[in-house]
Write an enzyme that holds these catalytic residues in place. Sequence first.
Site, PDB file in Angstrom:
ATOM      1  N   ASP A  97      -5.383   0.880   8.666  1.00  0.00           N
ATOM      2  CA  ASP A  97      -5.095   0.606   7.262  1.00  0.00           C
ATOM      3  C   ASP A  97      -5.761  -0.653   6.725  1.00  0.00           C
ATOM      4  OD1 ASP A  97      -3.590   2.830   6.693  1.00  0.00           O
ATOM      5  OD2 ASP A  97      -1.647   1.866   7.018  1.00  0.00           O
ATOM      6  N   GLY A 156       2.265  -3.566   5.017  1.00  0.00           N
ATOM      7  CA  GLY A 156       2.456  -4.999   4.860  1.00  0.00           C
ATOM      8  C   GLY A 156       1.549  -5.821   5.748  1.00  0.00           C
ATOM      9  N   GLY A 157       1.576  -5.565   7.046  1.00  0.00           N
ATOM     10  CA  GLY A 157       0.735  -6.321   7.965  1.00  0.00           C
ATOM     11  C   GLY A 157      -0.746  -6.108   7.720  1.00  0.00           C
ATOM     12  N   SER A 158      -1.128  -4.875   7.416  1.00  0.00           N
ATOM     13  CA  SER A 158      -2.537  -4.574   7.148  1.00  0.00           C
ATOM     14  C   SER A 158      -3.006  -5.255   5.868  1.00  0.00           C
ATOM     15  CB  SER A 158      -2.738  -3.060   7.041  1.00  0.00           C
ATOM     16  OG  SER A 158      -2.446  -2.427   8.264  1.00  0.00           O
ATOM     17  N   SER A 159      -2.169  -5.230   4.840  1.00  0.00           N
ATOM     18  CA  SER A 159      -2.539  -5.881   3.582  1.00  0.00           C
ATOM     19  C   SER A 159      -2.601  -7.395   3.755  1.00  0.00           C
ATOM     20  CB  SER A 159      -1.532  -5.502   2.488  1.00  0.00           C
ATOM     21  OG  SER A 159      -2.003  -5.866   1.207  1.00  0.00           O
ATOM     22  N   THR A 169       9.159  -5.339   6.964  1.00  0.00           N
ATOM     23  CA  THR A 169       8.205  -5.057   8.033  1.00  0.00           C
ATOM     24  C   THR A 169       8.409  -3.649   8.584  1.00  0.00           C
ATOM     25  OG1 THR A 169       9.700  -6.043   9.651  1.00  0.00           O
ATOM     26  CG2 THR A 169       8.032  -7.478   8.674  1.00  0.00           C
ATOM     27  N   ALA A 170       7.338  -3.113   9.211  1.00  0.00           N
ATOM     28  CA  ALA A 170       7.369  -1.772   9.817  1.00  0.00           C
ATOM     29  C   ALA A 170       7.959  -0.762   8.847  1.00  0.00           C
ATOM     30  CB  ALA A 170       8.158  -1.790  11.128  1.00  0.00           C
ATOM     31  N   SER A 171       7.417  -0.748   7.628  1.00  0.00           N
ATOM     32  CA  SER A 171       8.057   0.024   6.562  1.00  0.00           C
ATOM     33  C   SER A 171       7.154   1.047   5.890  1.00  0.00           C
ATOM     34  CB  SER A 171       8.605  -0.936   5.498  1.00  0.00           C
ATOM     35  OG  SER A 171       7.562  -1.742   4.969  1.00  0.00           O
ATOM     36  N   GLY A 172       5.930   1.257   6.399  1.00  0.00           N
ATOM     37  CA  GLY A 172       5.086   2.305   5.853  1.00  0.00           C
ATOM     38  C   GLY A 172       4.358   1.949   4.580  1.00  0.00           C
ATOM     39  N   LYS A 211       0.857  -1.190   0.000  1.00  0.00           N
ATOM     40  CA  LYS A 211       0.000   0.000   0.000  1.00  0.00           C
ATOM     41  C   LYS A 211       0.891   1.238   0.000  1.00  0.00           C
ATOM     42  CE  LYS A 211      -1.260   1.503   3.897  1.00  0.00           C
ATOM     43  NZ  LYS A 211      -0.520   2.803   3.874  1.00  0.00           N
TER      44      LYS A 211
END
Length: 286
Positions: free
Chosen positions: A134, A102-105, A96-99, A13
Amino acid sequence: METKAFREFAPAKINLCLHVTGQRADGYHLLDSLVVFARDAGDWINVEPGDNLSLTVTGPRGAGLSAGDDNLVLRAARRFASPKGARITLEKHLPTASGIGGGSSDAAATLRALSRLWAMPLPEVADVLKLGADVPVCLNPSALRMQGVGEGLTAVNLPPVWAVLANPGVAIPTPQVFAKLTQKANAPLPDTLPPLPDAAALAQFLAATRNDLQAPAIALAPVIAEALQALAAQPKALIARMSGSGATCFGLFPDPSAATAAAKQLSQSHPDWWIAPTLLAPPSLV
């Protein structure tokens, strides 16, 4: 007997712009953002029937990720009104934790996959929102305007555009970035977007917008400024900006050859960075 199995793409995203317009009494920040998705940069979710809910994490970026009950993928699965059993595999390719959500998608792709596997409707938006701001926007990976705390979603007409994603290898927890934000009540985007027929028009419009989290993120990780400068310096680069709360940055380009050349050059000059050329457009979901 054939076993049902479903595979869902979880695209990166990208926040083309992100205006922080306020903060509610409960602490949630109000946003106004244009969101698009990468056609070929993302994770994959695979699901098949199982006696209970289980998660396996694989892929080149899966090392160190917990597959326990607190993983957002399993939390998403439990959002169904009456979750059944399923063996879920998260194939991790995004940092990860990259804006770049990733986790939300991953959570949204899990919801789509399990809805198909179990032949059940998706959970209500209010329940999905409890997974994170997100996740609702990632349920329908297309060009969207996201407002409020993530519940206000409006389809927008944006052109497909080529981009290069660059993450300089730092992970920044989103709460730390918001904590660095000194001004919470900033101007929103215009009520009506102008016609944006091509990449050049989109970049010109974005130049008058902001990512209000970019400066706080750079204060936490100055290497983000280096990534922005490296992207902006590439031939034919139209604009460079940070996505979300960082540290991934993106550069927009007028054609695939310019994006491919830029990605190659950046990979050579910064071999330790995660670099991905991609088309920002609704992905072909498999």
